[in-house]
Every structure is written in C-alpha cells, then in structure tokens.
Enzyme design. Structure first.
Site, short mmCIF file in Angstrom:
data_model
loop_
_atom_site.label_atom_id
_atom_site.label_comp_id
_atom_site.label_asym_id
_atom_site.label_seq_id
_atom_site.Cartn_x
_atom_site.Cartn_y
_atom_site.Cartn_z
N ASP A 1 -7.72 -4.18 -0.97
CA ASP A 1 -8.24 -4.41 -2.32
C ASP A 1 -8.19 -5.89 -2.68
O ASP A 1 -9.08 -6.40 -3.37
CB ASP A 1 -7.43 -3.60 -3.34
N HIS B 1 0.84 -1.19 0.00
CA HIS B 1 0.00 0.00 0.00
C HIS B 1 0.88 1.24 0.00
O HIS B 1 1.94 1.26 0.64
CB HIS B 1 -0.93 0.01 1.22
#
Length: 429
Positions: free
Chosen positions: A363, A306
């Site tokens: 995600d 991330h």
C-alpha cells in the site's frame, strides 16, 4: 489411518478429522461439531477459520511467499502482463499464445460500455467517491446483460467474465472524468489493457497521447500484485454473496463495496493522506516517527507492516523497484516523495521498525506510484479493484464449480435480552 483431533466436552470425547492442503497446511474439520455436540465455535473476524478449500492462491505470511496457481508472484511479475495473469487465475493454467490472443481480443471487444450505462454518471454528485460509483455501475451492468446472469450456465458465465474484464477500466475512467470534470476519452481497443486505461484517463482532445512506458510497466505490476490475495475481506464477500447463487455482477459489486473500506483497499489512499499531514506540519519526519513509537499517541504510520506477512511483503519488494525507477525517471520536485523516501529509509534501518516487522508494504509503494502517475488519490482504490477483479472472478467461479458448494450461513452466540413480556405503549416508562 487419517489423523484426528480429539475434543472433550461434557464427559464425552469426540474426534474430528484433520485435513491437510498441498502445502502442508493443516485444519480441523469441525463441520459436524454442532450436530454432534450442540456447540459452535467463536472466531471473531474468522481469522482462524478456513471457509473453503481453494486451489487458486497460496500465501505464507511467515516466509513472505505468494503464489498464484503454484507460480511465484516474482516470476509472474517479471515474465507476464496483467491479462496473462488474469487468464491464469480465472482458468487455472498459463495460456498458450492462441488462448492469450483470443482472451485479449475478447476483452478488448467489451471495453465500450453499452448504450445507457454512461448516463448513470450524469446523476452522481460531482463529489461522489469513485468507489461508490464503481459499485453502483457494476451492479447496474446486470440489467444490461440479462442474458448472462445464470450462474449454472458456462456460456453465460464466460460472457459476464469478458464483460466485466472489459468494462471495469472504462467504468473507472468515467468515474475519473466525473470527479475531475475532464472530458471522457473513449476506449481504444487497439491498445493494451494498461495503455488503454491510461489513454482513457489522460489523453487530451485533439492531441496524440502515448503513455509513458514506465507508467505502463508500473501499472501492469501493480495490477498483477493486487490480482489475488487468498480469502481476504472482499474476496470472502464475493464468495459469500455468490454462494446464494447471486449473479457475477452482483457478487463483484459486493466485493467493490468491501474493498472500499479504509481497513482494506483504502489503505493506499490513507498513505498519501498521511504524507499530506506530515507535509502540512512542516515535513518533520522524525517527529512523526517518534509519534508512531509512542504507545500513548494515537498516530499510526500508514503503509507499514502487514496483518498477514510477518517477515516481508513480496509484493512490496516487486513494486519498490518500479517505484524507485519511476521517481528517478520523472525527477519530480514533490515534497511528498521526499517524505515518503525518508519514511521508508527509517523503517528499513530503525531497530524499532525492524524488530516489529514494520516494513513498507504494498500500500505504501502503490500510493506513491499512483501519485507519481498523476492519478487522483480518490482513484487509488479503484485501481486496486481493477487489479483484484480476476481474483474475485476466479474464486466465484471455483466456488460454483465445487460439488460441495453450499450457501454461506455463519452461526452466532446470542448475548441479548432473555424472554421478555410485551407491554402496551401506555404502560412503558
């Protein structure tokens, strides 16, 4: 004496105040820089620029901390449903039972779209992306709510908040109906927020539908962990558009547009598309792990690591458990889930991934959960938008309540041609 940062330029030394947030975050206030020096700063992507002071969400990427209004995301996910978290974000405090009941019923009363809104979907192409439909219809809602557009009127703002919270899942369900060709199921205001959305998506005409409790639980968690994430691209877009005193519908529609980008909300779609790619190539996970490690190879593993979280993504930790529980309960014979689980295992055990903090992120798990629930991949980002809606609203509302609000107007450093002489068309060549 307040701390200052010293800045030297052209033989002059200037001082700018250092401001500190409630979590000891520090920033240099350069609001007077251009006035005092004629200079501006350059910060591509605004990655080192604080655009505002906000009391909504605290994020510490180095330590994997995410809090809404001071409450740890882990506690909220364990103890609240999405509507309770939405209330917290929008109004600043956890609701009393009476406040929560009123908020729920008010949202439920806005789940039915006004006459004329469903007709928009008749004119979209069948292959139109649901996010394009969502942005278009949200913007159009302003024309059906012209008595709720004044950003300076508290009663009108409240009306538009309830309208958007109630309408967005119904608009999303219309988009699903359009791309799948399935008959639209009307909203059922007696159901909870998540149950109603699943009912609109999946119930069959003439057949009683009861949502799988694990689907409801997983959807609640996903909406909660997506509800806000500080000054991300779409939230900053909502604030920028709103700073021009654009109404809430226009501002949220702009946020939907920003979220549709594959580098932002579209990342969970990219995860499932990657899994399809690996499956089509024989399901050789090791091959794609090697490709990901090869700097000369253009392949990227989607859903790992991330930009902000450098240790772990606390949201991923929350929904991983829900993902594991859902897959175990459904016992689906789907090669994509096998590929996903093998990829996650590699990322959590392989030294290459551990060293670079390339862990499965929110995600990755959200894409797997949505697929397990039977939601088409094109709808993944739409679900993200439903979750992010209260965060967008809270930032738009906070900005308009701030006495220091001003229209957003970034500067630039011009790099084009210097002054040129105009030549008539017959003398150009």
């Amino acid at each position: 004496m307040s701390e200052v940062a010293k800045f030297a330029c052209d033989g002059h030394e200037l001082e700018f105040p250092v401001v500190e947030g409630s979590e000891k975050e520090r920033a240099i206030d350069i609001s007077q820089l251009r006035k005092q020096t004629g200079l501006i700063t350059i910060d591509e992507g605004y990655v080192n620029t604080g655009s505002t002071r906000s009391a909504i969400t605290f994020l510490n990427g180095e330590e994997g901390v995410l809090r809404y209004r001071g409450y740890a995301i882990e506690e909220l996910a364990e103890n609240c449903d999405f509507i309770e978290v939405a209330y917290l974000l929008i109004y600043g405090e956890l609701p009393t039972q009476q406040q929560l009941d009123t908020f729920r019923s008010s949202i439920a009363s806005h789940t039915k779209l006004q006459d004329g809104v469903p007709a928009f979907f008749d004119h979209f192409q069948k292959d139109a992306h649901p996010m394009s439909m969502l942005a278009s219809v949200v913007s159009a809602l302003a024309t059906f709510n012209q008595d709720s557009l004044d950003p300076t009127d508290a009663a009108q703002i409240e009306s538009s908040i309830l309208s958007l919270m109630g309408n967005l899942p119904t608009v999303a369900a219309h988009g699903h109906s359009k791309i799948t060709g399935a008959a639209l199921n009307h909203a059922d205001s007696e159901l909870s927020y998540c149950e109603n959305f699943l009912h609109m998506m999946f119930s069959k005409s003439g057949k009683e539908y009861k949502a799988n409790p694990l689907f409801v639980k997983a959807l609640n968690l996903l909406l909660i962990v997506h509800a806000d994430h500080e000054q991300n691209c779409s939230t900053s877009t909502v604030r920028m558009v709103g700073s021009a005193n654009a109404n809430l519908y226009a501002s949220i529609a702009a946020g939907v547009g920003a979220l549709s980008g594959p580098s932002h909300g579209g990342a969970n779609e990219a995860v499932v598309n990657m899994l399809y790619q690996i499956q089509a190539d024989g399901g050789d996970v090791e091959k794609y792990v090697k490709k990901a490690k090869d700097k000369e190879d253009g392949f990227r593993l989607m859903g790992f690591g991330h930009r902000v979280y450098k240790n772990f993504d606390p949201r991923a930790n929350i929904i991983k458990a829900a993902c594991d529980e859902l897959l175990e309960d459904l016992n689906l014979d789907d090669p994509l889930f096998d590929i996903a689980q093998r990829l996650a295992k590699v990322a959590l055990e392989d030294e290459y991934f551990i060293k670079r903090n390339l862990y499965p992120n929110v995600d990755f798990y959200s894409g797997v959960i949505y697929r397990a629930m039977g939601i088409p991949v094109e709808m993944f980002t739409v679900l993200f938008a439903i979750g992010r809606l209260p965060g967008w609203i809270s930032h738009w509302k906070e900005m308009h309540e701030s006495p220091t609000m001003r229209i957003c107007r970034p500067r630039q450093v011009y790099t084009g041609a210097n002054s040129r002489q105009f030549a008539s068309i017959d003398k150009r060549g």
